[in-house]
Write a protein that holds these residues in place. Structure first.
Motif, PDB file in Angstrom:
ATOM      1  N   LYS A   1      -4.041  -8.790  -5.760  1.00  0.00           N
ATOM      2  CA  LYS A   1      -3.696  -9.992  -6.519  1.00  0.00           C
ATOM      3  C   LYS A   1      -2.605  -9.680  -7.545  1.00  0.00           C
ATOM      4  O   LYS A   1      -2.453  -8.554  -7.970  1.00  0.00           O
ATOM      5  CB  LYS A   1      -4.940 -10.530  -7.209  1.00  0.00           C
ATOM      6  N   ILE A   2      -1.878 -10.697  -7.928  1.00  0.00           N
ATOM      7  CA  ILE A   2      -0.824 -10.517  -8.922  1.00  0.00           C
ATOM      8  C   ILE A   2      -1.427 -10.169 -10.276  1.00  0.00           C
ATOM      9  O   ILE A   2      -0.956  -9.298 -10.982  1.00  0.00           O
ATOM     10  CB  ILE A   2       0.046 -11.792  -9.023  1.00  0.00           C
ATOM     11  N   SER A   3      -2.498 -10.850 -10.626  1.00  0.00           N
ATOM     12  CA  SER A   3      -3.149 -10.602 -11.911  1.00  0.00           C
ATOM     13  C   SER A   3      -4.660 -10.503 -11.709  1.00  0.00           C
ATOM     14  O   SER A   3      -5.252 -11.275 -10.958  1.00  0.00           O
ATOM     15  CB  SER A   3      -2.838 -11.749 -12.879  1.00  0.00           C
ATOM     16  N   PHE A   4      -5.253  -9.560 -12.402  1.00  0.00           N
ATOM     17  CA  PHE A   4      -6.692  -9.360 -12.316  1.00  0.00           C
ATOM     18  C   PHE A   4      -7.408  -9.802 -13.591  1.00  0.00           C
ATOM     19  O   PHE A   4      -8.554  -9.433 -13.819  1.00  0.00           O
ATOM     20  CB  PHE A   4      -6.998  -7.883 -12.061  1.00  0.00           C
ATOM     21  N   ILE A   5      -6.745 -10.579 -14.408  1.00  0.00           N
ATOM     22  CA  ILE A   5      -7.315 -10.955 -15.705  1.00  0.00           C
ATOM     23  C   ILE A   5      -8.657 -11.656 -15.532  1.00  0.00           C
ATOM     24  O   ILE A   5      -9.628 -11.339 -16.220  1.00  0.00           O
ATOM     25  CB  ILE A   5      -6.315 -11.836 -16.501  1.00  0.00           C
ATOM     26  N   GLU A   6      -8.715 -12.599 -14.597  1.00  0.00           N
ATOM     27  CA  GLU A   6      -9.954 -13.347 -14.378  1.00  0.00           C
ATOM     28  C   GLU A   6     -11.078 -12.423 -13.893  1.00  0.00           C
ATOM     29  O   GLU A   6     -12.200 -12.491 -14.395  1.00  0.00           O
ATOM     30  CB  GLU A   6      -9.690 -14.452 -13.353  1.00  0.00           C
ATOM     31  N   GLN A   7     -10.772 -11.560 -12.928  1.00  0.00           N
ATOM     32  CA  GLN A   7     -11.784 -10.632 -12.413  1.00  0.00           C
ATOM     33  C   GLN A   7     -12.231  -9.653 -13.490  1.00  0.00           C
ATOM     34  O   GLN A   7     -13.408  -9.324 -13.587  1.00  0.00           O
ATOM     35  CB  GLN A   7     -11.263  -9.858 -11.195  1.00  0.00           C
ATOM     36  N   GLU A   8     -11.290  -9.167 -14.294  1.00  0.00           N
ATOM     37  CA  GLU A   8     -11.638  -8.218 -15.351  1.00  0.00           C
ATOM     38  C   GLU A   8     -12.550  -8.864 -16.387  1.00  0.00           C
ATOM     39  O   GLU A   8     -13.483  -8.226 -16.887  1.00  0.00           O
ATOM     40  CB  GLU A   8     -10.366  -7.661 -15.996  1.00  0.00           C
TER      41      GLU A   8
ATOM     42  N   ASP B   1      -7.635   2.786 -17.017  1.00  0.00           N
ATOM     43  CA  ASP B   1      -8.931   2.679 -16.336  1.00  0.00           C
ATOM     44  C   ASP B   1      -8.914   1.530 -15.331  1.00  0.00           C
ATOM     45  O   ASP B   1      -9.399   1.665 -14.205  1.00  0.00           O
ATOM     46  CB  ASP B   1     -10.056   2.457 -17.349  1.00  0.00           C
ATOM     47  N   TRP B   2      -8.355   0.394 -15.761  1.00  0.00           N
ATOM     48  CA  TRP B   2      -8.277  -0.756 -14.855  1.00  0.00           C
ATOM     49  C   TRP B   2      -7.384  -0.448 -13.659  1.00  0.00           C
ATOM     50  O   TRP B   2      -7.727  -0.781 -12.524  1.00  0.00           O
ATOM     51  CB  TRP B   2      -7.764  -2.002 -15.581  1.00  0.00           C
ATOM     52  N   GLN B   3      -6.261   0.181 -13.898  1.00  0.00           N
ATOM     53  CA  GLN B   3      -5.351   0.509 -12.806  1.00  0.00           C
ATOM     54  C   GLN B   3      -6.039   1.428 -11.797  1.00  0.00           C
ATOM     55  O   GLN B   3      -5.956   1.222 -10.579  1.00  0.00           O
ATOM     56  CB  GLN B   3      -4.078   1.164 -13.330  1.00  0.00           C
ATOM     57  N   GLU B   4      -6.741   2.428 -12.270  1.00  0.00           N
ATOM     58  CA  GLU B   4      -7.478   3.346 -11.409  1.00  0.00           C
ATOM     59  C   GLU B   4      -8.549   2.600 -10.610  1.00  0.00           C
ATOM     60  O   GLU B   4      -8.743   2.835  -9.416  1.00  0.00           O
ATOM     61  CB  GLU B   4      -8.138   4.419 -12.289  1.00  0.00           C
ATOM     62  N   PHE B   5      -9.239   1.694 -11.284  1.00  0.00           N
ATOM     63  CA  PHE B   5     -10.288   0.911 -10.640  1.00  0.00           C
ATOM     64  C   PHE B   5      -9.719   0.052  -9.514  1.00  0.00           C
ATOM     65  O   PHE B   5     -10.237   0.048  -8.398  1.00  0.00           O
ATOM     66  CB  PHE B   5     -10.991   0.025 -11.685  1.00  0.00           C
ATOM     67  N   TRP B   6      -8.631  -0.659  -9.787  1.00  0.00           N
ATOM     68  CA  TRP B   6      -8.055  -1.548  -8.775  1.00  0.00           C
ATOM     69  C   TRP B   6      -7.422  -0.760  -7.632  1.00  0.00           C
ATOM     70  O   TRP B   6      -7.467  -1.205  -6.478  1.00  0.00           O
ATOM     71  CB  TRP B   6      -7.044  -2.505  -9.410  1.00  0.00           C
ATOM     72  N   GLU B   7      -6.848   0.388  -7.911  1.00  0.00           N
ATOM     73  CA  GLU B   7      -6.285   1.218  -6.834  1.00  0.00           C
ATOM     74  C   GLU B   7      -7.376   1.711  -5.892  1.00  0.00           C
ATOM     75  O   GLU B   7      -7.143   1.854  -4.696  1.00  0.00           O
ATOM     76  CB  GLU B   7      -5.512   2.394  -7.419  1.00  0.00           C
ATOM     77  N   LEU B   8      -8.547   1.974  -6.434  1.00  0.00           N
ATOM     78  CA  LEU B   8      -9.678   2.399  -5.611  1.00  0.00           C
ATOM     79  C   LEU B   8      -9.966   1.355  -4.532  1.00  0.00           C
ATOM     80  O   LEU B   8     -10.256   1.696  -3.387  1.00  0.00           O
ATOM     81  CB  LEU B   8     -10.906   2.602  -6.510  1.00  0.00           C
ATOM     82  N   ILE B   9      -9.813   0.100  -4.870  1.00  0.00           N
ATOM     83  CA  ILE B   9     -10.112  -0.980  -3.934  1.00  0.00           C
ATOM     84  C   ILE B   9      -8.912  -1.333  -3.061  1.00  0.00           C
ATOM     85  O   ILE B   9      -9.044  -1.524  -1.855  1.00  0.00           O
ATOM     86  CB  ILE B   9     -10.587  -2.234  -4.703  1.00  0.00           C
ATOM     87  N   TYR B  10      -7.728  -1.411  -3.653  1.00  0.00           N
ATOM     88  CA  TYR B  10      -6.580  -1.991  -2.955  1.00  0.00           C
ATOM     89  C   TYR B  10      -5.541  -1.013  -2.443  1.00  0.00           C
ATOM     90  O   TYR B  10      -4.700  -1.390  -1.634  1.00  0.00           O
ATOM     91  CB  TYR B  10      -5.876  -3.009  -3.870  1.00  0.00           C
ATOM     92  N   LYS B  11      -5.548   0.218  -2.900  1.00  0.00           N
ATOM     93  CA  LYS B  11      -4.510   1.163  -2.463  1.00  0.00           C
ATOM     94  C   LYS B  11      -4.942   1.871  -1.177  1.00  0.00           C
ATOM     95  O   LYS B  11      -6.022   2.441  -1.111  1.00  0.00           O
ATOM     96  CB  LYS B  11      -4.252   2.202  -3.561  1.00  0.00           C
ATOM     97  N   PRO B  12      -4.087   1.853  -0.152  1.00  0.00           N
ATOM     98  CA  PRO B  12      -4.426   2.577   1.079  1.00  0.00           C
ATOM     99  C   PRO B  12      -4.486   4.087   0.832  1.00  0.00           C
ATOM    100  O   PRO B  12      -3.778   4.610  -0.032  1.00  0.00           O
ATOM    101  CB  PRO B  12      -3.270   2.244   2.025  1.00  0.00           C
ATOM    102  N   VAL B  13      -5.338   4.754   1.578  1.00  0.00           N
ATOM    103  CA  VAL B  13      -5.460   6.209   1.490  1.00  0.00           C
ATOM    104  C   VAL B  13      -4.973   6.808   2.801  1.00  0.00           C
ATOM    105  O   VAL B  13      -4.954   6.148   3.834  1.00  0.00           O
ATOM    106  CB  VAL B  13      -6.919   6.642   1.197  1.00  0.00           C
TER     107      VAL B  13
END
Length: 161
Positions: free
Chosen positions: A66-73, A91-103
């Motif tokens: 998503k463009i912004s995670f303000i609502e989810q956060e 911390d938020w960036q690390e959290f969102w990368e865990l879900i959305y960044k390909p490995v």
């Protein structure tokens, strides 16, 4: 620059395969490189499939960030205030990368990008943040993924097939 080099190399391999196929159909006995050529063409095909898959993951990812995670956060701060209230930007960036960044994953000797499965992410969340994630029941995980995060893994898995 490496991305361009790999794409040029892939194009050259495709050209070589096409030329070989043409010469093989015209005179199978004179096929270049003999029996080793079959192994090479198989490897080249697998290489191209891996590169095509990785490129498609970059161009049109199945798991859209998503463009912004303000609502989810904000929902997460209400869901687990002891944990998420203290999160900073990193911390938020690390959290969102865990879900959305390909490995990167190894498949057939090649690196292929993939998304972590729901189970993998849950396992990592439990390890990193045992309170509250180790206490969640199956129903609360469903609420977490669908209502708070807004990700439907079953729909995502069906679209990848």
């Amino acid at each position: 620059y490496m991305k361009y080099f790999v794409n040029i190399l892939a194009a050259l391999v495709v050209l070589l395969i096409i030329l070989s196929a043409i010469s093989r159909t015209q005179n199978p006995k004179d096929a270049p490189f003999g029996k080793g050529w079959k192994k090479f063409t198989q490897w080249a095909g697998d290489f191209l499939k891996a590169k095509e898959h990785n490129l498609s993951m970059e161009v049109s990812p199945t798991r859209h960030r998503k463009i912004s995670f303000i609502e989810q956060e904000e929902r997460m701060r209400l869901f687990a205030p002891d944990l998420f209230a203290n999160f900073n930007e990193n911390d938020w960036q690390e959290f969102w990368e865990l879900i959305y960044k390909p490995v990167d994953d190894k498949q057939g000797g090649f690196t292929v990008k993939r998304y972590r499965s729901q189970e993998e992410i849950q396992e990592i969340l439990i390890q990193r943040y045992p309170n509250p994630f180790s206490y969640l029941s199956k129903e609360y995980w469903r609420i977490f993924w669908q209502d708070i995060i807004g990700t439907n893994f079953s729909a995502e898995a069906q679209s990848e097939q």
